[in-house]
Design a protein around this motif. Structure first.
Motif, PDB file in Angstrom:
ATOM      1  N   ILE A  15       0.962  -1.340  -0.081  1.00  0.00           N
ATOM      2  CA  ILE A  15      -0.092   0.175   0.035  1.00  0.00           C
ATOM      3  C   ILE A  15       0.786   1.058  -0.187  1.00  0.00           C
ATOM      4  N   TYR A  16       0.778   2.083  -0.731  1.00  0.00           N
ATOM      5  CA  TYR A  16       1.669   3.308  -1.003  1.00  0.00           C
ATOM      6  C   TYR A  16       0.830   4.728  -1.203  1.00  0.00           C
ATOM      7  N   THR A  17       1.361   5.695  -0.860  1.00  0.00           N
ATOM      8  CA  THR A  17       0.859   7.024  -1.021  1.00  0.00           C
ATOM      9  C   THR A  17       1.467   7.538  -2.470  1.00  0.00           C
ATOM     10  N   ASP A  18       0.336   8.256  -3.405  1.00  0.00           N
ATOM     11  CA  ASP A  18       0.802   8.852  -4.622  1.00  0.00           C
ATOM     12  C   ASP A  18      -0.011   9.949  -4.510  1.00  0.00           C
ATOM     13  N   ARG A  19       0.529  11.237  -4.415  1.00  0.00           N
ATOM     14  CA  ARG A  19      -0.101  12.387  -4.313  1.00  0.00           C
ATOM     15  C   ARG A  19      -1.271  12.731  -3.396  1.00  0.00           C
ATOM     16  N   LEU A  79      -2.916  -4.039   9.899  1.00  0.00           N
ATOM     17  CA  LEU A  79      -2.207  -5.293   9.336  1.00  0.00           C
ATOM     18  C   LEU A  79      -1.228  -5.906  10.250  1.00  0.00           C
ATOM     19  N   ASP A  80      -1.391  -7.191  10.239  1.00  0.00           N
ATOM     20  CA  ASP A  80      -0.378  -8.013  10.768  1.00  0.00           C
ATOM     21  C   ASP A  80       1.076  -7.740  10.805  1.00  0.00           C
ATOM     22  N   PRO A  81       1.707  -7.147  11.626  1.00  0.00           N
ATOM     23  CA  PRO A  81       3.237  -6.815  11.657  1.00  0.00           C
ATOM     24  C   PRO A  81       4.282  -8.062  11.069  1.00  0.00           C
ATOM     25  N   GLN A  82       3.610  -9.311  11.318  1.00  0.00           N
ATOM     26  CA  GLN A  82       4.231 -10.380  10.962  1.00  0.00           C
ATOM     27  C   GLN A  82       4.491 -10.404   9.565  1.00  0.00           C
ATOM     28  N   ASP A  83       3.291  -9.937   8.811  1.00  0.00           N
ATOM     29  CA  ASP A  83       3.272  -9.943   7.252  1.00  0.00           C
ATOM     30  C   ASP A  83       3.820  -8.644   6.649  1.00  0.00           C
ATOM     31  N   PHE A  84       3.485  -7.604   7.111  1.00  0.00           N
ATOM     32  CA  PHE A  84       3.525  -6.369   6.710  1.00  0.00           C
ATOM     33  C   PHE A  84       4.649  -5.468   7.344  1.00  0.00           C
ATOM     34  N   GLN A 110       5.784   6.508   2.918  1.00  0.00           N
ATOM     35  CA  GLN A 110       4.701   6.476   1.748  1.00  0.00           C
ATOM     36  C   GLN A 110       4.555   4.930   1.358  1.00  0.00           C
ATOM     37  N   LEU A 111       4.814   3.969   2.188  1.00  0.00           N
ATOM     38  CA  LEU A 111       4.746   2.545   1.786  1.00  0.00           C
ATOM     39  C   LEU A 111       4.781   1.706   3.034  1.00  0.00           C
ATOM     40  N   ILE A 112       3.779   0.830   2.802  1.00  0.00           N
ATOM     41  CA  ILE A 112       3.611  -0.602   3.685  1.00  0.00           C
ATOM     42  C   ILE A 112       3.872  -1.672   2.702  1.00  0.00           C
ATOM     43  N   ILE A 113       4.617  -2.514   3.031  1.00  0.00           N
ATOM     44  CA  ILE A 113       4.686  -3.775   2.110  1.00  0.00           C
ATOM     45  C   ILE A 113       4.546  -5.174   2.860  1.00  0.00           C
ATOM     46  N   HIS A 114       4.173  -5.989   1.897  1.00  0.00           N
ATOM     47  CA  HIS A 114       3.968  -7.438   2.476  1.00  0.00           C
ATOM     48  C   HIS A 114       5.203  -8.278   1.970  1.00  0.00           C
ATOM     49  N   ILE A 115       5.375  -9.300   3.086  1.00  0.00           N
ATOM     50  CA  ILE A 115       6.902  -9.673   3.159  1.00  0.00           C
ATOM     51  C   ILE A 115       7.223 -10.407   1.585  1.00  0.00           C
ATOM     52  N   ASP A 116       6.017 -10.958   1.154  1.00  0.00           N
ATOM     53  CA  ASP A 116       6.326 -11.551  -0.042  1.00  0.00           C
ATOM     54  C   ASP A 116       6.513 -10.751  -1.447  1.00  0.00           C
ATOM     55  N   ALA A 117       6.288  -9.645  -1.247  1.00  0.00           N
ATOM     56  CA  ALA A 117       6.589  -8.630  -2.106  1.00  0.00           C
ATOM     57  C   ALA A 117       7.758  -8.365  -2.473  1.00  0.00           C
ATOM     58  N   VAL A 118       8.591  -8.376  -1.416  1.00  0.00           N
ATOM     59  CA  VAL A 118      10.244  -8.037  -1.463  1.00  0.00           C
ATOM     60  C   VAL A 118      10.636  -8.731  -2.503  1.00  0.00           C
ATOM     61  N   LYS A 119      11.491  -8.364  -3.501  1.00  0.00           N
ATOM     62  CA  LYS A 119      12.303  -9.021  -4.532  1.00  0.00           C
ATOM     63  C   LYS A 119      13.811  -9.378  -4.423  1.00  0.00           C
ATOM     64  N   VAL A 120      14.286  -7.966  -4.262  1.00  0.00           N
ATOM     65  CA  VAL A 120      15.576  -7.964  -4.177  1.00  0.00           C
ATOM     66  C   VAL A 120      15.987  -6.994  -3.198  1.00  0.00           C
ATOM     67  N   ASP A 177       7.042   2.438  -9.552  1.00  0.00           N
ATOM     68  CA  ASP A 177       7.704   3.504 -10.068  1.00  0.00           C
ATOM     69  C   ASP A 177       8.104   4.451  -9.150  1.00  0.00           C
ATOM     70  N   GLN A 178       9.083   3.926  -8.219  1.00  0.00           N
ATOM     71  CA  GLN A 178       9.481   5.292  -7.421  1.00  0.00           C
ATOM     72  C   GLN A 178      10.776   4.405  -6.779  1.00  0.00           C
ATOM     73  N   GLU A 179      11.684   5.230  -6.358  1.00  0.00           N
ATOM     74  CA  GLU A 179      12.804   4.600  -5.218  1.00  0.00           C
ATOM     75  C   GLU A 179      12.219   4.044  -4.065  1.00  0.00           C
ATOM     76  N   ILE A 180      12.561   2.905  -3.700  1.00  0.00           N
ATOM     77  CA  ILE A 180      12.374   2.409  -2.216  1.00  0.00           C
ATOM     78  C   ILE A 180      13.685   2.168  -1.273  1.00  0.00           C
ATOM     79  N   ILE A 181      13.601   3.199  -0.329  1.00  0.00           N
ATOM     80  CA  ILE A 181      14.743   3.423   0.319  1.00  0.00           C
ATOM     81  C   ILE A 181      14.405   3.104   1.940  1.00  0.00           C
ATOM     82  N   ILE A 182      15.138   2.008   2.476  1.00  0.00           N
ATOM     83  CA  ILE A 182      15.048   1.843   3.852  1.00  0.00           C
ATOM     84  C   ILE A 182      15.910   2.789   4.707  1.00  0.00           C
TER      85      ILE A 182
END
Length: 256
Positions: free
Chosen positions: A168-172, A198-203, A209-219, A237-242
């Protein structure tokens, strides 16, 4: 009054500081800590503050680990997504608990309660902690995380399971839910609210701007100054920096 804030989300910590100063401009924030390890170290080397505002779920685990490592002499107001039944299992100098997201009026009631105790010179006596009971109560909360969301798909309404969400992300200023299939739907809740639903074990809250599911992490790519850069799927279509502050907890989340 000297106040220690234990909160790993910067927006939530800043909002809390504003609320405390609204209550009294004599409030002094002595530190804002984001992990169990930091808090144990700080409490071991500083005088006890007049109040601790403490989130239950922080960067490297549950705040209850703090009380196992160091004697906490200050009154505590918990800020939490867990309900009253879990809180009742853990009363160590506890003044109150505030369910997120909470209003200034709710905080004001808790602070007034503390002031009444202090003015009447009542002593807060710690109760014995039954850690087995506490963890059992917290485990029961897992079933209370949101399992599905109703979203608008054109003129129709669709039910999306939480397990189908990639991120889930924020866009404008619009919050968009993206499924593993790449479908995108607007959602009404803020990312702060969604991170509690959302369950913090999965998200994981990657950034503002971003909440990600653990299975969505590719590289994962090493990035500058201890940060990491992500590739996720479906692609975004945006940089994702932790940030360097959140990278250790992000890696621990992935390695669970």
């Amino acid at each position: 009054m000297k106040v220690l804030i234990v909160e790993d989300e910067s927006p939530a910590a800043n909002k809390l500081k504003q609320m405390l100063l609204r209550y009294s401009n004599e409030m002094e924030m002595v530190a804002n800590l984001s992990s169990v390890q930091e808090t144990v170290a700080w409490l071991s080397s500083h005088p006890a503050p007049d109040l601790i505002m403490m989130d239950i779920q922080i960067d490297d685990g549950l705040c209850f680990e703090i009380f196992k490592e160091v004697k906490v002499l200050s009154p505590v107001i918990f800020t939490t997504a867990y309900d009253q039944y879990a809180i009742r299992a853990f009363e160590v100098h506890s003044i109150d608990y505030l369910l997120k997201p909470f209003s200034y009026e709710k905080l004001e009631i808790s602070l007034n309660k503390l002031m009444d105790i202090q003015q009447n010179r009542q002593e807060l006596k710690p109760s014995p902690v039954n850690m087995d009971q506490l963890m059992e109560a917290l485990e029961g909360q897992k079933q209370r995380f949101k399992s599905r969301f109703l979203v608008k798909a054109g003129t129709k309404i669709r039910s999306v399971k939480s397990s189908e969400i990639a991120y889930i992300y924020t866009d404008r200023k619009l919050n968009l839910l993206v499924t593993g299939e790449g479908d995108r739907y607007p959602v009404d809740q803020s990312l702060d609210e969604l991170s509690q639903l959302l369950d913090p074990q999965d998200f994981f809250r990657a950034n503002r701007q971003l909440i990600i599911h653990i299975d969505a992490v590719k590289v994962i790519h090493p990035y500058f100054k201890g940060r990491v850069k992500l590739e996720i799927t479906p692609s975004l279509d945006q940089e994702i920096i932790i940030s360097s502050e959140r990278t250790p907890s992000f890696k621990a989340w992935l390695d669970q």
